[in-house]
Enzyme design. Structure first.
Site, PDB file in Angstrom:
ATOM      1  N   ARG A 254     -15.844   4.162   2.784  1.00 28.37           N
ATOM      2  CA  ARG A 254     -14.819   3.242   3.276  1.00 28.37           C
ATOM      3  C   ARG A 254     -14.718   3.231   4.792  1.00 28.37           C
ATOM      4  O   ARG A 254     -14.213   2.269   5.385  1.00 28.37           O
ATOM      5  CB  ARG A 254     -13.454   3.591   2.678  1.00 28.37           C
ATOM      6  CG  ARG A 254     -12.932   4.960   3.051  1.00 28.37           C
ATOM      7  CD  ARG A 254     -11.557   5.256   2.464  1.00 28.37           C
ATOM      8  NE  ARG A 254     -10.488   4.550   3.171  1.00 28.37           N
ATOM      9  CZ  ARG A 254      -9.197   4.664   2.869  1.00 28.37           C
ATOM     10  NH1 ARG A 254      -8.824   5.428   1.852  1.00 28.37           N
ATOM     11  NH2 ARG A 254      -8.289   4.010   3.548  1.00 28.37           N
TER      12      ARG A 254
ATOM     13  N   HIS B  51      -1.051  11.237  -1.020  1.00 25.28           N
ATOM     14  CA  HIS B  51      -0.697  10.378  -2.149  1.00 25.28           C
ATOM     15  C   HIS B  51      -0.261  11.222  -3.349  1.00 25.28           C
ATOM     16  O   HIS B  51      -0.542  12.417  -3.413  1.00 25.28           O
ATOM     17  CB  HIS B  51      -1.907   9.546  -2.595  1.00 25.28           C
ATOM     18  CG  HIS B  51      -2.500   8.704  -1.529  1.00 25.28           C
ATOM     19  ND1 HIS B  51      -3.719   8.059  -1.665  1.00 25.28           N
ATOM     20  CD2 HIS B  51      -2.053   8.379  -0.288  1.00 25.28           C
ATOM     21  CE1 HIS B  51      -3.986   7.374  -0.583  1.00 25.28           C
ATOM     22  NE2 HIS B  51      -3.007   7.560   0.281  1.00 25.28           N
TER      23      HIS B  51
ATOM     24  N   GLN C  17      -5.020 -12.560  -1.434  1.00 21.70           N
ATOM     25  CA  GLN C  17      -4.440 -11.214  -1.451  1.00 21.70           C
ATOM     26  C   GLN C  17      -3.675 -10.994  -0.152  1.00 21.70           C
ATOM     27  O   GLN C  17      -4.172 -11.321   0.930  1.00 21.70           O
ATOM     28  CB  GLN C  17      -5.518 -10.145  -1.589  1.00 21.70           C
ATOM     29  CG  GLN C  17      -4.939  -8.719  -1.549  1.00 21.70           C
ATOM     30  CD  GLN C  17      -5.983  -7.640  -1.773  1.00 21.70           C
ATOM     31  OE1 GLN C  17      -6.458  -7.454  -2.881  1.00 21.70           O
ATOM     32  NE2 GLN C  17      -6.346  -6.934  -0.715  1.00 21.70           N
TER      33      GLN C  17
ATOM     34  N   HIS D  83       2.375   8.556   5.050  1.00 19.74           N
ATOM     35  CA  HIS D  83       1.493   9.671   5.453  1.00 19.74           C
ATOM     36  C   HIS D  83       2.083  10.429   6.638  1.00 19.74           C
ATOM     37  O   HIS D  83       1.943  11.646   6.741  1.00 19.74           O
ATOM     38  CB  HIS D  83       0.110   9.146   5.840  1.00 19.74           C
ATOM     39  CG  HIS D  83      -0.810   8.880   4.704  1.00 19.74           C
ATOM     40  ND1 HIS D  83      -1.218   9.857   3.822  1.00 19.74           N
ATOM     41  CD2 HIS D  83      -1.425   7.742   4.296  1.00 19.74           C
ATOM     42  CE1 HIS D  83      -2.039   9.342   2.925  1.00 19.74           C
ATOM     43  NE2 HIS D  83      -2.188   8.051   3.180  1.00 19.74           N
TER      44      HIS D  83
ATOM     45  N   ASP E 133       2.113   2.779   3.244  1.00 21.51           N
ATOM     46  CA  ASP E 133       1.274   3.962   3.053  1.00 21.51           C
ATOM     47  C   ASP E 133       1.080   4.739   4.350  1.00 21.51           C
ATOM     48  O   ASP E 133       1.283   5.961   4.388  1.00 21.51           O
ATOM     49  CB  ASP E 133      -0.090   3.519   2.512  1.00 21.51           C
ATOM     50  CG  ASP E 133      -1.146   4.602   2.616  1.00 21.51           C
ATOM     51  OD1 ASP E 133      -1.161   5.503   1.761  1.00 21.51           O
ATOM     52  OD2 ASP E 133      -1.959   4.546   3.564  1.00 21.51           O
ATOM     53  N   LYS E 134       0.705   4.050   5.408  1.00 21.32           N
ATOM     54  CA  LYS E 134       0.343   4.746   6.641  1.00 21.32           C
ATOM     55  C   LYS E 134       1.524   5.520   7.221  1.00 21.32           C
ATOM     56  O   LYS E 134       1.365   6.625   7.749  1.00 21.32           O
ATOM     57  CB  LYS E 134      -0.219   3.743   7.657  1.00 21.32           C
ATOM     58  CG  LYS E 134      -1.490   3.071   7.152  1.00 21.32           C
ATOM     59  CD  LYS E 134      -2.070   2.115   8.158  1.00 21.32           C
ATOM     60  CE  LYS E 134      -3.209   1.316   7.537  1.00 21.32           C
ATOM     61  NZ  LYS E 134      -4.215   2.135   6.870  1.00 21.32           N
TER      62      LYS E 134
ATOM     63  N   ASP F 146       0.839  -1.194   0.000  1.00 21.29           N
ATOM     64  CA  ASP F 146       0.000   0.000   0.000  1.00 21.29           C
ATOM     65  C   ASP F 146       0.880   1.252   0.000  1.00 21.29           C
ATOM     66  O   ASP F 146       1.706   1.442   0.884  1.00 21.29           O
ATOM     67  CB  ASP F 146      -0.905   0.001   1.232  1.00 21.29           C
ATOM     68  CG  ASP F 146      -2.100   0.926   1.072  1.00 21.29           C
ATOM     69  OD1 ASP F 146      -1.900   2.102   0.721  1.00 21.29           O
ATOM     70  OD2 ASP F 146      -3.237   0.473   1.286  1.00 21.29           O
TER      71      ASP F 146
ATOM     72  N   ASP G  76     -10.051  -1.876   6.697  1.00 18.26           N
ATOM     73  CA  ASP G  76      -9.423  -0.803   5.934  1.00 18.26           C
ATOM     74  C   ASP G  76      -9.623  -1.050   4.434  1.00 18.26           C
ATOM     75  O   ASP G  76      -9.948  -2.157   4.000  1.00 18.26           O
ATOM     76  CB  ASP G  76      -7.945  -0.723   6.280  1.00 18.26           C
ATOM     77  CG  ASP G  76      -7.335   0.621   5.942  1.00 18.26           C
ATOM     78  OD1 ASP G  76      -8.083   1.581   5.696  1.00 18.26           O
ATOM     79  OD2 ASP G  76      -6.098   0.724   5.918  1.00 18.26           O
TER      80      ASP G  76
ATOM     81  N   SER H 229      -6.970   4.528  -1.548  1.00 20.38           N
ATOM     82  CA  SER H 229      -6.820   3.076  -1.540  1.00 20.38           C
ATOM     83  C   SER H 229      -8.121   2.346  -1.844  1.00 20.38           C
ATOM     84  O   SER H 229      -8.095   1.233  -2.380  1.00 20.38           O
ATOM     85  CB  SER H 229      -6.288   2.612  -0.178  1.00 20.38           C
ATOM     86  OG  SER H 229      -4.980   3.081   0.035  1.00 20.38           O
TER      87      SER H 229
ATOM     88  N   THR I  84      -8.012  -1.556   1.500  1.00 18.84           N
ATOM     89  CA  THR I  84      -7.487  -2.608   0.627  1.00 18.84           C
ATOM     90  C   THR I  84      -8.055  -3.985   0.949  1.00 18.84           C
ATOM     91  O   THR I  84      -8.497  -4.696   0.045  1.00 18.84           O
ATOM     92  CB  THR I  84      -5.947  -2.611   0.672  1.00 18.84           C
ATOM     93  OG1 THR I  84      -5.477  -1.320   0.249  1.00 18.84           O
ATOM     94  CG2 THR I  84      -5.375  -3.664  -0.249  1.00 18.84           C
TER      95      THR I  84
ATOM     96  N   GLU J 278      -1.492  -7.884   1.859  1.00 19.60           N
ATOM     97  CA  GLU J 278      -1.183  -6.450   1.840  1.00 19.60           C
ATOM     98  C   GLU J 278      -0.190  -6.071   2.929  1.00 19.60           C
ATOM     99  O   GLU J 278      -0.382  -6.401   4.105  1.00 19.60           O
ATOM    100  CB  GLU J 278      -2.455  -5.619   2.037  1.00 19.60           C
ATOM    101  CG  GLU J 278      -2.177  -4.116   1.993  1.00 19.60           C
ATOM    102  CD  GLU J 278      -3.220  -3.263   2.679  1.00 19.60           C
ATOM    103  OE1 GLU J 278      -3.285  -2.056   2.372  1.00 19.60           O
ATOM    104  OE2 GLU J 278      -3.966  -3.789   3.535  1.00 19.60           O
TER     105      GLU J 278
ATOM    106  N   ASP K  77      -1.208   0.165  -4.744  1.00 19.64           N
ATOM    107  CA  ASP K  77      -2.507   0.762  -5.048  1.00 19.64           C
ATOM    108  C   ASP K  77      -2.390   2.206  -5.527  1.00 19.64           C
ATOM    109  O   ASP K  77      -3.203   2.673  -6.310  1.00 19.64           O
ATOM    110  CB  ASP K  77      -3.433   0.681  -3.843  1.00 19.64           C
ATOM    111  CG  ASP K  77      -2.794   1.210  -2.562  1.00 19.64           C
ATOM    112  OD1 ASP K  77      -1.585   1.518  -2.570  1.00 19.64           O
ATOM    113  OD2 ASP K  77      -3.509   1.301  -1.550  1.00 19.64           O
ATOM    114  N   HIS K  78      -1.361   2.897  -5.055  1.00 25.74           N
ATOM    115  CA  HIS K  78      -1.134   4.291  -5.466  1.00 25.74           C
ATOM    116  C   HIS K  78       0.289   4.673  -5.106  1.00 25.74           C
ATOM    117  O   HIS K  78       0.936   4.030  -4.275  1.00 25.74           O
ATOM    118  CB  HIS K  78      -2.124   5.237  -4.774  1.00 25.74           C
ATOM    119  CG  HIS K  78      -2.115   5.114  -3.278  1.00 25.74           C
ATOM    120  ND1 HIS K  78      -1.100   5.612  -2.484  1.00 25.74           N
ATOM    121  CD2 HIS K  78      -2.987   4.511  -2.423  1.00 25.74           C
ATOM    122  CE1 HIS K  78      -1.351   5.336  -1.227  1.00 25.74           C
ATOM    123  NE2 HIS K  78      -2.491   4.654  -1.151  1.00 25.74           N
TER     124      HIS K  78
END
Length: 790
Positions: free
Chosen positions: A208, A513, A389, A400, A396-397, A64, A195, A144, A197, A391, A437-438
């Protein structure tokens, strides 16, 4: 020399082509599609015509926020600038894993809206549907949930959407489709399982953040300070996080956590345990509901319970949530600060976090190893293969939070998870895909930037690296008053910033992002389909085609061709609606009168399908000879059944509301009235309090409703003398029969009067009744009528 006219024309044409080719964007470039074209299922594909080899199993690894920069940051720090990841760098690399098929490319990640406000299912601050005139807007930077929905369903959507399109219509996801094909399924993450994803493989939600029936309430805090823990403590959270129409109490398909239990993957591992403390419409915790439905449950901190798991199937699926929230990262946090020469002189080195579950044998690699073992041991997995899947969520977190060490450790965890998978599968029949994802904010720069925050790192090889973070609109680290901590400056300490812990405790996650295309790599059958430039939605088709799943709408609709209904004791049992996520139903009497029906206000209204299992629909007041029709809201498949026996007597839900502006309480059986009062008049819904009976029930007693516009007070009564007196009083409006009470119900509905504010309250809750009766400001006016339990 004289030229032939045809030759002149040919020369002119060639010259024109040459000129076009010389002008950038004129010769072979193609402009993008419109929102209307992109928002349909499969509309954003770039390689729609490309086929794929088949694979028995597919494992999708998602880092992520893991853009090219995040991969490079982690590789440089962990292994040096010329080093190599053991797992991450092998996937898609020719020759690294034998002669298996490989592919490496880039994909685009845009979305179709910045939030639900850019969709037809926008909500207001109270959770009520307000809609929008806009169904999608080109949005270059995805979140996400929109990105995850793209690869999970093949449909582009708006940021914050989970597997619904810009009109709010649910789109079938990979786990639903894999189960329909008889495959085993798994969903593994280091984040809260609710979350974005992981959610895109287990639910359909317009928001979400709709984690549970009470939003993000922890299920344990007495939020409203009334001395008890119940659903009312999470009412404000539900309104803030969820579209009201989606909640089960309002006739919707339920929150993300509730739908996870309906989707019923064989293996689910992650965090977010506390949200299963929330209460369902029957007052039970979601943990209890999960256990009652056959799940093997492992709750926060129970690493031994996780390690002991030895089987997983549809009879005994695994739900292991090892942390209350997101799981701890491998490395302690670092902070990014303004430029300061001291950072170059004393660079930061990452240290292992004592709270990381990997220290106990529960890392992402351990989760992956366990999940694959369970899926390979599953009969469906053995016979038909599996989809899994995995993750690594906190790249990501922590990006941020401008936390370089945090994101590096999580990338390392993901790399080791890939390595674990490679040891357990055969790439001759298993396709492994690694992507993100991004993209995100961190950048490797030459020196500390003036206009951004940065961290200077030094790895075990002595190599230094400056990581810059520059996409925050507000201070990244704030104190409890919202002020920047230490003005984002560097304070010299033993291992970097002296107040790292204080700063990181105030991290706001403000780094945002970015919208660049992302690396996607694959090894195994069908891997070459990721080559070149694709779109995120193409990943859905790559996976689904490899597994032989239904990809286009027509094929998905056909999955419900075998739908059937059975009836027992007032409940319809629907099976075979495998091409649907949501069902609607309608119950009619023999003369064609509608007696009971599901809500249909939005795409997330109705009955959530229990994927490939039996979906039970309790009918209200069913009688022999009635006709029930159940329709798949995605496939359009309708099945009709004439009932051969009576069901239980009809139950009519009674809702209670509160008006904070004047203290008035109100009760009603009309959900439409509830929604209108909450949306337009500032009322607060206090949930279903009891049930009554239908008008034709034996011994039913009419409860009359009166309203005083002067006093702003509602009164409900069955007393003939009081009814006559109120009808004769011009200060009271007769609003007719509110509902019908049973002659001898199991509950007593008490009537009390607030002498301070001049309002009546009706309650069947004995604890509330005794508490108010003991308060001198409240007068006990006796029994209003009787009712039944929910």
């Amino acid at each position: 020399m004289k030229q032939h006219k045809g030759l002149k024309a040919a020369c002119a044409a060639v010259a024109s082509l040459a000129m076009l080719a010389a002008v950038p964007g004129m010769a072979n470039a193609t402009d993008g599609k419109s929102v209307d074209e992109l928002s349909v299922h499969g509309g954003a594909q770039r390689i729609a015509t490309i086929g794929s080899k088949t694979a028995k199993n597919v494992i999708l690894f998602i880092g992520d926020g893991m853009g090219d920069s995040e991969i490079t940051v982690a590789r440089n720090y962990l292994h040096g600038v010329n080093g190599t990841f053991d797992g991450l760098d092998k996937i898609g690399q020719p020759g690294k894993l034998g002669d298996t098929e490989v592919g490496t490319g880039q994909y685009t990640t845009f979305s179709l809206g910045a939030s639900s406000d850019d969709s037809l299912v926008a909500k207001d601050k109270n959770g009520q549907l307000k809609g929008s005139e806009t169904a999608g807007v080109i949005t270059p930077v995805t979140d996400s949930s929109a990105s995850g929905s793209s690869w999970a369903t093949g449909t582009k959507t708006y940021n914050n959407a989970v597997d619904v399109d810009v009109k709010g219509a649910p789109q079938l996801n990979l786990i639903e489709l894999a189960k329909a094909a008889g495959k085993a399924t798994g969903n593994v993450t280091t984040s809260e399982i609710q979350d974005a994803t992981p959610a895109v493989l287990e639910s359909h939600s317009t928001e979400r953040a709709c984690y549970g029936p009470q939003g993000k309430w922890d299920g344990k805090t007495d939020t409203n300070k009334d001395g008890k823990i119940d659903a009312s403590d999470g009412a404000a959270e539900a309104a803030k996080r969820c579209l009201a129409d989606q909640l089960k109490v309002n006739g919707g398909i339920g929150s993300i956590s509730e739908q996870l239990l309906d989707t019923r993957a064989d293996v689910t591992i992650g965090g977010g345990s506390k949200y299963f403390n929330q209460l369902d419409e029957n007052g039970n915790t979601l943990w209890k509901q999960a256990a009652d439905r056959g799940f093997q449950t492992v709750q926060s901190g129970d690493v031994a319970g996780f390690k002991a798991l030895s089987e997983a199937n549809q009879d005994k699926p695994v739900l292991a949530l090892l942390g209350d929230g997101n799981l701890p990262t491998q490395y302690n946090p670092s902070v990014a600060t303004k430029a300061d020469p001291a950072k170059d002189e004393h660079p930061t080195q990452c240290t292992v976090n004592d709270k990381w579950l990997g220290n106990q044998g529960a890392s992402l690699a351990d989760f992956t190893d366990k999940a694959i073992t369970l899926l390979q041991g599953n009969k469906n997995g053995k016979d038909n293969g599996f989809f899994l899947q995995v993750e690594g969520a906190s790249i990501d977190k922590q990006d941020h939070n401008a936390n370089a060490c945090g994101q590096i450790g999580e990338t390392d965890d993901l790399d080791k998870a890939i390595s674990a998978a490679l040891k357990k599968v055969d790439l001759k029949d298993t396709l492994i895909i690694v992507t993100a994802d991004h993209a995100h904010t961190s950048q490797i720069v030459e020196s500390q930037p003036y206009y951004a925050l940065s961290t200077v790192l030094q790895n075990k090889l002595g190599e230094k690296m400056v990581v810059s973070y520059g996409t925050s609109e507000a201070p990244v680290y704030q104190d409890e008053n919202g002020n920047p901590i230490d003005d984002d400056k560097y304070t010299q300490g033993e291992n970097g910033d002296a107040n790292t812990d204080e700063k990181f405790d105030g991290a706001q996650g403000n780094m945002s992002h970015t919208g660049t295309q992302l690396r996607i790599a694959a090894s195994g059958p069908g891997a070459s389909r990721v080559d070149g430039l694709t779109d995120q939605t193409d990943n859905f088709y790559t996976i689904a085609k490899a597994l032989g799943l239904a990809t286009d709408t027509a094929a998905q609709n056909k999955l419900s061709d075998g739908a059937k209904l059975a009836y027992k004791d007032g409940t319809v049992e629907a099976t075979g609606f495998n091409g649907d996520a949501v069902l609607s139903y309608e119950l009619k009497s023999a003369d064609g009168k509608v007696k009971d029906a599901s809500a249909k206000t939005t795409g997330v209204s109705g009955i959530r399908v229990e994927t490939t299992a039996t979906t039970k629909i309790a009918l209200n007041g069913a009688k022999k000879g009635d006709v029930v029709t159940v329709t798949g809201r995605q496939s359009g498949k309708s099945v009709e059944l004439t009932l051969d026996a009576d069901g239980p007597a009809a139950k009519v839900k009674v809702y209670r509301l509160y008006q904070p502006a004047n203290g008035d309480h109100h009760i009603t059986t009309s959900l439409e009235e509830v929604n209108n009062l909450v949306a337009n008049a500032g009322w607060v819904k206090e949930d279903v309090t009891f049930t009554t009976v239908a008008a034709d029930a034996e011994g039913a007693v009419a409860v009359e409703r009166f309203y005083s516009p002067v006093l702003n007070d509602h009164v409900f009564t069955t007393d003939a003398n009081e009814i006559a007196a109120l009808k004769a009083n011009p200060g009271w409006n007769d609003e007719g029969v509110a509902f019908y009470a049973p002659a001898k119900g199991s509950l007593t509905v008490h009537r009390l009067y607030d002498t301070v504010n001049g309002h009546h309250l009706f309650t069947a809750d004995e604890n509330e009744y005794n508490s108010l009766k003991a308060n001198p400001a409240w007068n006990d006016e006796g029994v209003a009528f009787t009712a039944n339990a929910i």
